[in-house]
Design a protein around this motif. Structure first.
Motif: not given
Length: 417
Positions: A40-45, A48-51, A92-96, A121-122
Motif C-alpha cells: 500500500i505504501l509502495n515500499m516493497e523493494r 534500506v528503508k524497508t528490508h 548487531v549493527e546496520r549501515e556501518k 534487492i534491486d
C-alpha cells in the motif's frame, strides 16, 4: 506436438489448477489476505528503508519487539547455519561505515567472530564490494564469515568478488528460502503477541510477493494435484513452454516501444542502433536466457554523438532485478568493444549527466521510470490488450521526455561531438 489425449489432459490439469487458485484467491479476499501495508505504501523493494530496516529491528536485541535475542538466535541458526555462537558480548549493527572499505549492510560481531551480510534487492554489485569487505574483515584479527543475501540465491558477480585465487569466499542466502523460513519461525515464537505476529505475517506476505512465491496452503494443494496420475510429467512440459511464452510477451513489448519512440528519437538527434535493435530470434533467445538467470540486461540502444572518442549511448532497459525499466547514459569504446567506466577524466560528463537526473550505478548513470512494470511478476498484465497499450504508451512517453531533456541540454551538448 501433443497427442489429442495429452492435449485433453493438459486442459484438464490447467482447469483443476485454476479452480484451486480461484478458491485460494476467494479465501484471501474474504479474510483480508491481500491487504499488505508494504504494498500500500509502495515500499516493497526498498533495500534500506524497508528490508534492511525491518530485518535489523528484528535482529537488534534492543529492538522495539522486546524479545531480546530470540529473533537473532533464530536468524543465526536457521539462516546463517552457525552453531554455538557466543551471544554474551554480541553487537548487531546496520549501515556501518568501515572507512575506505565502504559500508556494511549488516554486521554481527562478538569477541571471536565477525559476520558480514550484504543485502541486495534491486541494486547491482559495486566494484570489488565483497572483496573490500573481505579485506576489512582481515584487519579485525578474528574469524569472519561473509554472506550475500538476495532474492533468489544468485551468486555475486566477479566484479564484486574478484577472480581466480583472489576470489572472496562467501556464502549465499536468499529471501525466497532462508529469510522466509526465518520469519515463519519468528511468527511461531510470538504466536500469542498479536502486534508482532501480524507485522511478521505482513512481511512474510511481502517476501512471497517479491520472490514470486505462493501461500503454503495452496502450494501443498497444487503439489498434491501434480502427484496424481501423469500430471507431473504434463506440468513439466508446460513449464518448459512458460519461459518462451513470457519471453514472447516481453519481445512484443520492446518491439512496440521501439516502433513508438524511434521516429521522435531521430528528431531529437539520436541514432537508432539498428543492429542491436534487430528484433530477431536471437533477441528473443536473449530474453529467455536473461530472465531465466534473473540477471543481465534486455535493452534498446540509441547513439548520441561522441565524448572523448567514446560513443555516447542512450539505453532503455530492464535487468533481472530492478522493479522498473530504466534509462541510462553510457560510454562505449568501439575499438575495444566494451563499456567504459565513468573515470575521473570524465568528471565533467558525469556531473552534467547527474544534473539531468541520472544516478550513479557502477559504470553507468541511470534513472528509473515511474511506470511499474516488473517482467518477473507483472508480465501477465500485458496479455490484456488495454494494459499492453497503456504500458507501451506510458513507458514511451517517459523515455521521450528524458531524451528530450538530454537533447535540449546546452551543457550536455557542449561536451558532445
Amino acid at each position: 506436438m501433443l497427442t489429442k489425449e495429452k492435449e485433453i489432459k493438459v486442459h484438464a490439469l490447467i482447469s483443476q489448477a485454476r479452480t484451486l487458485i480461484d478458491k485460494h484467491n476467494a479465501i484471501q479476499k474474504s479474510t483480508g489476505g491481500l491487504f499488505n501495508i508494504f504494498s500500500i505504501l509502495n515500499m516493497e523493494r526498498f533495500e534500506v528503508k524497508t528490508h534492511s530496516a525491518f530485518i535489523y529491528e528484528l535482529l537488534n536485541p534492543q529492538g522495539s519487539h522486546n524479545q531480546e535475542k530470540v529473533f537473532l538466535k533464530l536468524f543465526v541458526e536457521k539462516v546463517l547455519k552457525i552453531k554455538d555462537l557466543d551471544y554474551k558480548n554480541i553487537i548487531v549493527e546496520r549501515e556501518k561505515s568501515i572507512g575506505k572499505y565502504g559500508r556494511l549492510d549488516f554486521s554481527i560481531e562478538n569477541d571471536d567472530i565477525l559476520i558480514i551480510i550484504e543485502l541486495k534487492i534491486d541494486a547491482g554489485d559495486q566494484d570489488e564490494q565483497l572483496k573490500r569487505y573481505d579485506n576489512y574483515a582481515k584487519t579485525k584479527g578474528k574469524k569472519y564469515k561473509i554472506f550475500y543475501l538476495n532474492l533468489y540465491g544468485d551468486e555475486a558477480s566477479e566484479q564484486s568478488t574478484g577472480k581466480g585465487d583472489s576470489k572472496v569466499n562467501y556464502k549465499i542466502i536468499s529471501f525466497k528460502r532462508h529469510i522466509l523460513k526465518w520469519i515463519e519461525a519468528c511468527i511461531e515464537k510470538v504466536a500469542l503477541i498479536p502486534n508482532i505476529r501480524e507485522s511478521l505475517n505482513q512481511y512474510a506476505i511481502l517476501i512471497r510477493k517479491i520472490t514470486n512465491g505462493i501461500n503454503g496452503g495452496i502450494e501443498m494443494e497444487l503439489k498434491d494435484l501434480l502427484l496424481q496420475g501423469d500430471n507431473l510429467e504434463i506440468a513439466d512440459k508446460l513449464i518448459q513452454a512458460v519461459s518462451l511464452a513470457k519471453a514472447e510477451i516481453e519481445f512484443k513489448f520492446w518491439k512496440e516501444v521501439h516502433n513508438t519512440i524511434t521516429s521522435r528519437m531521430i528528431e531529437l538527434n539520436f541514432t537508432d542502433d539498428e543492429v542491436s535493435n534487430d528484433f530477431n530470434e536471437e533477441w528473443l533467445e536473449n530474453i529467455i536466457i536473461r530472465r531465466k538467470k534473473k540477471s543481465g540486461e534486455v535493452e534498446l540502444y540509441y547513439t548520441y554523438g561522441k565524448y572523448l572518442g567514446k560513443q555516447l549511448k542512450f539505453v532503455i532497459g530492464k535487468d533481472g532485478y530492478d522493479n522498473n525499466i530504466y534509462c541510462s547514459i553510457a560510454l562505449y569504446d568501439l575499438k575495444e568493444d566494451e563499456w567504459v567506466k565513468y573515470k575521473k577524466d570524465f568528471k565533467d560528463l558525469a556531473d552534467t549527466v547527474e544534473k539531468l537526473g541520472f544516478n550513479k550505478k557502477g559504470i553507468f548513470r541511470y534513472r528509473h521510470l515511474n511506470y511499474d512494470l516488473n517482467f518477473n511478476n507483472k508480465i501477465y498484465k500485458l496479455l490484456d490488450k488495454e494494459e499492453f497499450s497503456k504500458a507501451v504508451e506510458s513507458i514511451s512517453k517517459e523515455v521521450l521526455e528524458i531524451a528530450e531533456k538530454v537533447s535540449k541540454s546546452d551543457e550536455f551538448n557542449k561536451l558532445v561531438k
